[in-house]
Design a protein around this motif. Sequence first.
Motif, PDB file in Angstrom:
ATOM      1  N   VAL A 295     -10.775  -5.074  13.248  1.00 35.56           N
ATOM      2  CA  VAL A 295     -10.025  -4.912  11.758  1.00 35.56           C
ATOM      3  C   VAL A 295      -9.235  -3.820  11.671  1.00 35.56           C
ATOM      4  CG1 VAL A 295     -10.648  -4.673   9.527  1.00 35.56           C
ATOM      5  CG2 VAL A 295     -12.299  -6.015  10.897  1.00 35.56           C
ATOM      6  N   SER A 296      -8.168  -3.736  11.275  1.00 38.43           N
ATOM      7  CA  SER A 296      -7.101  -2.829  11.225  1.00 38.43           C
ATOM      8  C   SER A 296      -7.025  -2.243   9.866  1.00 38.43           C
ATOM      9  CB  SER A 296      -5.642  -3.181  11.635  1.00 38.43           C
ATOM     10  OG  SER A 296      -4.822  -1.973  11.459  1.00 38.43           O
ATOM     11  N   HIS A 297      -7.394  -0.853   9.674  1.00 36.93           N
ATOM     12  CA  HIS A 297      -7.408  -0.113   8.372  1.00 36.93           C
ATOM     13  C   HIS A 297      -6.319   0.942   8.516  1.00 36.93           C
ATOM     14  CE1 HIS A 297     -11.396  -1.776   7.189  1.00 36.93           C
ATOM     15  NE2 HIS A 297     -11.708  -1.592   8.379  1.00 36.93           N
ATOM     16  N   ALA A 298      -5.047   0.591   7.761  1.00 42.05           N
ATOM     17  CA  ALA A 298      -3.938   1.447   7.999  1.00 42.05           C
ATOM     18  C   ALA A 298      -3.614   1.953   6.695  1.00 42.05           C
ATOM     19  CB  ALA A 298      -2.671   0.412   8.441  1.00 42.05           C
ATOM     20  N   LEU A 299      -3.159   3.309   6.654  1.00 48.75           N
ATOM     21  CA  LEU A 299      -2.557   4.010   5.524  1.00 48.75           C
ATOM     22  C   LEU A 299      -1.233   4.589   5.993  1.00 48.75           C
ATOM     23  CD1 LEU A 299      -2.670   5.846   2.944  1.00 48.75           C
ATOM     24  CD2 LEU A 299      -3.750   7.526   4.196  1.00 48.75           C
ATOM     25  N   THR A 300      -0.010   4.184   5.279  1.00 50.52           N
ATOM     26  CA  THR A 300       1.240   4.810   5.524  1.00 50.52           C
ATOM     27  C   THR A 300       1.686   5.612   4.307  1.00 50.52           C
ATOM     28  OG1 THR A 300       2.375   2.889   4.878  1.00 50.52           O
ATOM     29  CG2 THR A 300       1.430   2.914   7.244  1.00 50.52           C
ATOM     30  N   THR A 301       2.698   6.734   4.569  1.00 49.52           N
ATOM     31  CA  THR A 301       3.251   7.394   3.581  1.00 49.52           C
ATOM     32  C   THR A 301       4.697   7.548   3.986  1.00 49.52           C
ATOM     33  OG1 THR A 301       2.262   9.298   4.434  1.00 49.52           O
ATOM     34  CG2 THR A 301       0.930   8.215   2.904  1.00 49.52           C
ATOM     35  N   GLY A 302       5.502   7.690   3.016  1.00 43.96           N
ATOM     36  CA  GLY A 302       6.911   8.289   3.168  1.00 43.96           C
ATOM     37  C   GLY A 302       7.587   8.716   2.141  1.00 43.96           C
ATOM     38  N   ILE A 303       8.073  10.009   2.486  1.00 53.05           N
ATOM     39  CA  ILE A 303       8.920  10.799   1.541  1.00 53.05           C
ATOM     40  C   ILE A 303      10.205  11.018   1.947  1.00 53.05           C
ATOM     41  CG2 ILE A 303       8.877  12.944   0.303  1.00 53.05           C
ATOM     42  CD1 ILE A 303       5.841  13.547   1.249  1.00 53.05           C
ATOM     43  N   THR A 304      10.943  10.563   0.920  1.00 49.65           N
ATOM     44  CA  THR A 304      12.523  10.832   0.884  1.00 49.65           C
ATOM     45  C   THR A 304      12.919  11.811  -0.043  1.00 49.65           C
ATOM     46  OG1 THR A 304      12.764   8.372   1.841  1.00 49.65           O
ATOM     47  CG2 THR A 304      14.638   9.595   1.146  1.00 49.65           C
ATOM     48  N   HIS A 305      13.923  12.831   0.258  1.00 51.39           N
ATOM     49  CA  HIS A 305      14.173  13.671  -0.713  1.00 51.39           C
ATOM     50  C   HIS A 305      15.758  14.192  -0.445  1.00 51.39           C
ATOM     51  CE1 HIS A 305      13.953  16.828  -3.661  1.00 51.39           C
ATOM     52  NE2 HIS A 305      14.368  17.794  -2.497  1.00 51.39           N
ATOM     53  N   GLN A 306      16.467  14.000  -1.548  1.00 48.86           N
ATOM     54  CA  GLN A 306      17.726  14.525  -1.334  1.00 48.86           C
ATOM     55  C   GLN A 306      18.071  15.880  -1.550  1.00 48.86           C
ATOM     56  OE1 GLN A 306      20.312  12.169  -4.055  1.00 48.86           O
ATOM     57  NE2 GLN A 306      21.996  12.979  -3.553  1.00 48.86           N
TER      58      GLN A 306
END
Length: 507
Positions: free
Chosen positions: A420-431
């Motif tokens: 079983v895969s438990h995945a947390l992903t985040t991404g931040i894009t800033h100008q």
Amino acid sequence: MSHWKDTSSLTPLRAAGFAVSMVLAAGAFIVPQAAFAQSTPVSNSAIRPSNTPAAAAPEDEGDIPETPDGTTSAANNATQGATTARTAASDQKPSDETTGSILDEDMMRLNTREAPLDERLPARKPEPNPATEETPGIRIGTFVLRPTVTQSINTETQKDAGIKQTRGFLETDLHATLTSDWSLHQLSVTTDGAWQKNVSGEGEEQPDFKINGDLRLDLPEDTTAHIIGGYHFYREDTDDPNALQNADKQSDVQEFSAGASIERDFGILRGSTGIDVSRAIYSDATLSDGTTVSLSDRNETSGTIRGRIGYELSPALIPFIEANVGKTVYDDAVDSAGYRRSGDSYGAKVGVALDMGEKLRGEVGIGYQTATFDDDRLSDIDTAVVDAQLLWSPLRGTDVTIGLLTSINPSTTAGESGYVSHALTTGITHQLRDNLTGTVLGGITYRDYPSDSPTSDETVYTTSAGLTWNINRYLDLTSTIGYELTSRKTSSDSEQWRAGLGLKLKR
């Protein structure tokens, strides 16, 4: 003492002239005030679209209005951006869903993502930088093609079981969208690819190519249908749980997918149903001594039927219930290790879809999922499910994506049913500036094996960052750096570092 002049002593003609002059003076005062009120800048609460690229076709927003100078209006840009954010959220699933290096996909996302465009509020941005304007694309009949090619030079270092490999390589990343501009219905095709060529050191090249198409049909009575199809080619990564140990060249994998769905609004109820079919084909792998190993027993076909119904409490809040039933059939009824791996899967979840304007949108759900196998020696896998895809914009010029995904990944290792895969992903894009954008990606994937499994649990940590400088509307300078760590309880950890510098040509 009164300041008003007494007109009782004036002749009728002079009194009339005096009255007219007073009316004209009042009009001269009122008109500028009305004109000023009409030119008041747009409120800061206007919708701010996301810059995340969409993998699915946006909803039909109707004909695009144009201003006298030929550019699209700010309101229309906002609508298109909001649609892009909704579709992008559903497309950004963690890499652990398919085999391959998570860091490889993170770096590819940094290399191929489009620079942010922020032309929605001209009153707040009176002098837009031409370097950030969207390219016109290439007109092909009733379609518009927008290709992007990134050429980069990279360095990579891998450490696994005390063995260190370093290589320098050239990578060409391709991203292209082909979209129709029909008044009714829409066809969109998205292509992504990465080709690598080693120029120094040693290490396995990781080619990757995928193409996906989506035909949206606008049917009567608030009904929308989608017909989708796709192809994905990649090379299995050495760190993947199903990869062969001590292989000099891992298997090349081809995945074919097709599906159809239909959605309809029944007043405050929203229903949808769909079917998806996928096919995976594995080539031979080559061991370090030159021996080839056939992996044809891993070839399989899977199908899933799903349905969802939601209740619109408000346009911003729609609770839903969802269920799915799937079946997997392997080409070989019995694999090379003597196991019958075909089986069934079942799942259900409840959740809520959110659309709170430019600040927050996405969905959150919890549920249950299980997978069974034809072979009694393979234990069933079941798990509680927590899924979420959210796009949050805390301030203008900044986008934050948050993803949670729980999935069951069957194994092809002898004696293993899967994990079983438990995945947390985040991404931040800033100008950072009007022509400079920074992106940071991060993720944690926990691979939970059954208690009776001989394989210990693993945790994969990934992080990467990139900068994009818009030299002009057709050329960008990109830089990326990334790191991946796979932590194991009973065996040594593995690490991977990568950095690169490239030029992106847009048309």
